[in-house]
Design a protein around this motif. Structure first.
Motif, PDB file in Angstrom:
ATOM      1  N   ALA A  87       0.870  -1.182   0.000  1.00 33.95           N
ATOM      2  CA  ALA A  87       0.000   0.000   0.000  1.00 33.95           C
ATOM      3  C   ALA A  87       0.903   1.227   0.000  1.00 33.95           C
ATOM      4  O   ALA A  87       1.950   1.231   0.644  1.00 33.95           O
ATOM      5  CB  ALA A  87      -0.880   0.016   1.241  1.00 33.95           C
ATOM      6  N   ASP A  88       0.508   2.271  -0.718  1.00 34.10           N
ATOM      7  CA  ASP A  88       1.261   3.529  -0.662  1.00 34.10           C
ATOM      8  C   ASP A  88       0.595   4.419   0.390  1.00 34.10           C
ATOM      9  O   ASP A  88      -0.616   4.352   0.603  1.00 34.10           O
ATOM     10  CB  ASP A  88       1.346   4.210  -2.032  1.00 34.10           C
ATOM     11  N   ILE A  89       1.398   5.248   1.074  1.00 42.17           N
ATOM     12  CA  ILE A  89       0.879   5.936   2.265  1.00 42.17           C
ATOM     13  C   ILE A  89       0.909   7.462   2.169  1.00 42.17           C
ATOM     14  O   ILE A  89       0.509   8.147   3.102  1.00 42.17           O
ATOM     15  CB  ILE A  89       1.647   5.482   3.535  1.00 42.17           C
ATOM     16  N   GLY A 114      -6.534   8.375  -2.735  1.00 45.40           N
ATOM     17  CA  GLY A 114      -7.031   7.119  -2.144  1.00 45.40           C
ATOM     18  C   GLY A 114      -5.991   6.304  -1.400  1.00 45.40           C
ATOM     19  O   GLY A 114      -6.265   5.168  -1.001  1.00 45.40           O
ATOM     20  N   HIS A 115      -4.801   6.860  -1.183  1.00 50.72           N
ATOM     21  CA  HIS A 115      -3.779   6.078  -0.483  1.00 50.72           C
ATOM     22  C   HIS A 115      -4.175   5.823   0.979  1.00 50.72           C
ATOM     23  O   HIS A 115      -3.698   4.879   1.593  1.00 50.72           O
ATOM     24  CB  HIS A 115      -2.407   6.770  -0.579  1.00 50.72           C
ATOM     25  N   ASP A 116      -5.067   6.694   1.513  1.00 46.32           N
ATOM     26  CA  ASP A 116      -5.613   6.439   2.858  1.00 46.32           C
ATOM     27  C   ASP A 116      -6.403   5.128   2.866  1.00 46.32           C
ATOM     28  O   ASP A 116      -6.323   4.342   3.800  1.00 46.32           O
ATOM     29  CB  ASP A 116      -6.493   7.622   3.322  1.00 46.32           C
ATOM     30  N   ALA A 147       5.849   8.044  -0.483  1.00 45.34           N
ATOM     31  CA  ALA A 147       6.232   8.840  -1.656  1.00 45.34           C
ATOM     32  C   ALA A 147       5.967   8.193  -3.008  1.00 45.34           C
ATOM     33  O   ALA A 147       6.864   8.105  -3.844  1.00 45.34           O
ATOM     34  CB  ALA A 147       7.712   9.208  -1.533  1.00 45.34           C
ATOM     35  N   GLU A 148       4.731   7.745  -3.233  1.00 43.70           N
ATOM     36  CA  GLU A 148       4.408   7.209  -4.566  1.00 43.70           C
ATOM     37  C   GLU A 148       4.290   8.333  -5.591  1.00 43.70           C
ATOM     38  O   GLU A 148       4.604   8.151  -6.759  1.00 43.70           O
ATOM     39  CB  GLU A 148       3.092   6.410  -4.514  1.00 43.70           C
ATOM     40  N   GLU A 149       3.808   9.497  -5.122  1.00 38.74           N
ATOM     41  CA  GLU A 149       3.472  10.596  -6.038  1.00 38.74           C
ATOM     42  C   GLU A 149       4.722  11.317  -6.555  1.00 38.74           C
ATOM     43  O   GLU A 149       5.191  12.268  -5.937  1.00 38.74           O
ATOM     44  CB  GLU A 149       2.548  11.609  -5.339  1.00 38.74           C
ATOM     45  N   MET A 150       5.274  10.837  -7.654  1.00 37.18           N
ATOM     46  CA  MET A 150       6.361  11.513  -8.381  1.00 37.18           C
ATOM     47  C   MET A 150       7.695  11.569  -7.635  1.00 37.18           C
ATOM     48  O   MET A 150       8.632  12.183  -8.109  1.00 37.18           O
ATOM     49  CB  MET A 150       5.972  12.961  -8.761  1.00 37.18           C
ATOM     50  N   PHE A 174      -3.313  -2.641  -5.004  1.00 38.18           N
ATOM     51  CA  PHE A 174      -4.549  -2.064  -5.542  1.00 38.18           C
ATOM     52  C   PHE A 174      -4.353  -0.597  -5.877  1.00 38.18           C
ATOM     53  O   PHE A 174      -3.519   0.067  -5.252  1.00 38.18           O
ATOM     54  CB  PHE A 174      -5.605  -1.994  -4.428  1.00 38.18           C
ATOM     55  N   HIS A 175      -5.176  -0.067  -6.772  1.00 38.33           N
ATOM     56  CA  HIS A 175      -5.449   1.366  -6.753  1.00 38.33           C
ATOM     57  C   HIS A 175      -6.948   1.573  -6.806  1.00 38.33           C
ATOM     58  O   HIS A 175      -7.625   0.940  -7.628  1.00 38.33           O
ATOM     59  CB  HIS A 175      -4.780   2.125  -7.899  1.00 38.33           C
ATOM     60  N   VAL A 176      -7.456   2.441  -5.932  1.00 39.23           N
ATOM     61  CA  VAL A 176      -8.889   2.737  -6.009  1.00 39.23           C
ATOM     62  C   VAL A 176      -9.160   3.440  -7.340  1.00 39.23           C
ATOM     63  O   VAL A 176      -8.324   4.208  -7.824  1.00 39.23           O
ATOM     64  CB  VAL A 176      -9.361   3.610  -4.817  1.00 39.23           C
ATOM     65  N   SER A 346       0.571   6.630 -14.453  1.00 42.93           N
ATOM     66  CA  SER A 346       1.643   5.710 -14.077  1.00 42.93           C
ATOM     67  C   SER A 346       1.658   5.485 -12.575  1.00 42.93           C
ATOM     68  O   SER A 346       0.995   6.193 -11.820  1.00 42.93           O
ATOM     69  CB  SER A 346       2.978   6.249 -14.557  1.00 42.93           C
ATOM     70  N   GLU A 347       2.455   4.521 -12.153  1.00 44.41           N
ATOM     71  CA  GLU A 347       2.418   4.021 -10.778  1.00 44.41           C
ATOM     72  C   GLU A 347       3.778   3.442 -10.458  1.00 44.41           C
ATOM     73  O   GLU A 347       4.302   2.666 -11.252  1.00 44.41           O
ATOM     74  CB  GLU A 347       1.432   2.856 -10.760  1.00 44.41           C
ATOM     75  N   ASP A 348       4.323   3.751  -9.312  1.00 45.45           N
ATOM     76  CA  ASP A 348       5.659   3.203  -9.044  1.00 45.45           C
ATOM     77  C   ASP A 348       5.632   1.785  -8.496  1.00 45.45           C
ATOM     78  O   ASP A 348       6.685   1.207  -8.232  1.00 45.45           O
ATOM     79  CB  ASP A 348       6.510   4.167  -8.214  1.00 45.45           C
TER      80      ASP A 348
HETATM   81 ZN   LIG Z   1      -2.264   6.938  -6.227  1.00 43.15          ZN
END
Ligand SMILES: [Zn+2]
Ligand SMILES: [Zn+2]
Length: 406
Positions: A87-89, A114-116, A147-150, A174-176, A346-348
């Motif tokens: 999960a990304d936070i 949606g990372h929450d 730190a998923e966002e960029m 997952f991604h919502v 995109s997604e890391d």
């Molecule tokens: Zn995201």
């Protein structure tokens, strides 16, 4: 598709029942995270809360991975593979404009991607799994990534060894997804999300009087030609059915009505769906910029940040179909959609999928998919009820992945 039945000791119906049993707690958890959003690599309080929660569940915890990342390790009572659940936070620099009671308390920061929910679902699944160790074959690695966002938290986690010790066999996240109805899973074999690279370009000409262009070299006219010519990569060079996006998001030059500026600079991003195209486009961009600049007597500096971009998120068909069979067993065929098209976002998580076979699945959170709110919107409000499907699938995967899927 035929429905596969799983013979494991914890049946799908029991998984759903246990998920429903902790749903209210999952909502509380998600709202608490939503209220206290933190930006990438600054998720100190979030990480502390996650670590405490995992410890309370009796799960082995490692903190400080990729600065603010947390890993939980749960060993099942039976032999089996190592499954990483991620999960990304992190949250985004957005001022929240919703009116919900659990609205962000941190000015200018919001969980708008949606990372929450991703974090709350993984913690809730960890709760259920910690009480069902006798049904788990192998080891579950819970990865809470910053730190998923960029900002590249994913590559940092991978570089710091999140996929080894013990060596991970499969990875799942997952991604919502607001474009899917609540609780519906979106599956796709192969490319799920695009690669993402960025570039910075500076064109240098010669400063001069606006009325005497012949005495200068106009960087603005050069930039205009370059921007237009770059789009011919998409329209004339790459295979039309192999999607590519080139977007120039920033352009800066000049400071007056009648002065030819010396410099024009711009920034852009490239999205592709396979690694060969990604490399070819990088080269094409360089060739076109240098060629056009040379034709117009401009010098050029290119900073193509190819290595810090994200690769294509490539789903392993075998593992993906295994996940889909589990989803179908949990909630029936109506809960699954096979997506005909990947997303050019995109997604890391792609960095994990580069190393181990796994899958990235979309989870519908749009009550009204005809008019979905957008990810990164300041009024983003995913439907929390989707957490039932989300948590159940994470638990189902952990219970039913009893051997390496090949
Ligand atoms: Zn995201
Ligand atoms: Zn995002």
């Amino acid at each position: 598709m035929s429905i596969k039945k799983f013979s494991n000791s914890l049946k799908s119906a029991e998984i759903v029942e246990q998920t429903v049993g902790i749903y209210e707690e999952a909502v509380r958890l998600r709202r608490k995270i939503h209220e206290n959003p933190e930006l990438g690599f600054e998720e100190h309080k979030t990480a502390e809360m996650i670590a405490n929660h995992l410890q309370d569940l009796g799960i082995e915890v490692i903190t400080g991975v990729a600065k603010t990342g947390v890993i939980g390790i749960l060993r099942g009572e039976k032999e089996g593979p190592v499954l990483a659940l991620r999960a990304d936070i992190d949250a985004l620099p957005i001022q929240e404009k919703t009116d919900v009671s659990y609205k962000s308390k941190n000015p200018g920061i919001m969980h708008a991607c949606g990372h929450d929910m991703h974090t709350a679902m993984l913690l809730s699944a960890a709760n259920i799994l910690s009480q069902n160790k006798q049904h788990i074959s192998g080891t579950i690695k819970f990865i809470f990534q910053p730190a998923e966002e960029m900002k590249g938290g994913g590559i940092m986690m991978v570089d710091e060894g999140v996929l080894s010790n013990p060596t991970v066999d499969h990875a799942f996240a997952f991604h919502v997804w607001p474009e899917l109805p609540t609780g519906v899973y979106g599956f796709r074999n192969g490319p799920m999300m695009a690669s993402m690279d960025t570039f910075d370009i500076v064109l240098k000409g010669k400063q001069g009087h606006g009325a005497a262009p012949h005495q200068g070299v106009d960087a603005i006219v050069g930039a205009a030609h370059v921007v237009t010519a770059l789009q011919t990569i998409v329209s004339r060079e790459t295979d039309p059915v192999d999607s590519v996006v080139i977007t120039i998001g920033t352009i800066e030059a000049g400071d007056g009505y009648n002065i030819i500026p010396e410099k024009a600079s711009f920034k852009g991003t490239v999205r592709t769906l396979n690694e060969n195209t990604r490399k070819e486009v990088a080269e094409s961009i360089r060739r076109i910029i240098e060629g056009v600049a040379s034709a117009l007597k401009l010098e050029v500096e290119i900073n193509y940040n190819f290595t810090v971009g994200y690769p294509v998120a490539m789903n392993d068909p075998t593992f993906n179909e295994h996940a889909c069979a589990i989803a179908t067993d949990l909630f029936g065929e109506g809960s699954v959609q096979w997506l005909s098209r990947p997303s050019m976002a995109s997604e890391d998580f792609a960095f994990y999928l580069e190393k181990v076979p796994g899958t990235f699945v979309f989870l519908g959170v749009g009550e009204n998919p005809e008019n979905p709110m957008k990810l990164h919107s300041d009024v983003f409000l995913p439907d929390e009820k989707a957490m039932i499907q989300g948590i159940s699938l994470i638990v189902g995967l952990a219970i039913n992945t009893t051997e390496k899927i090949q």
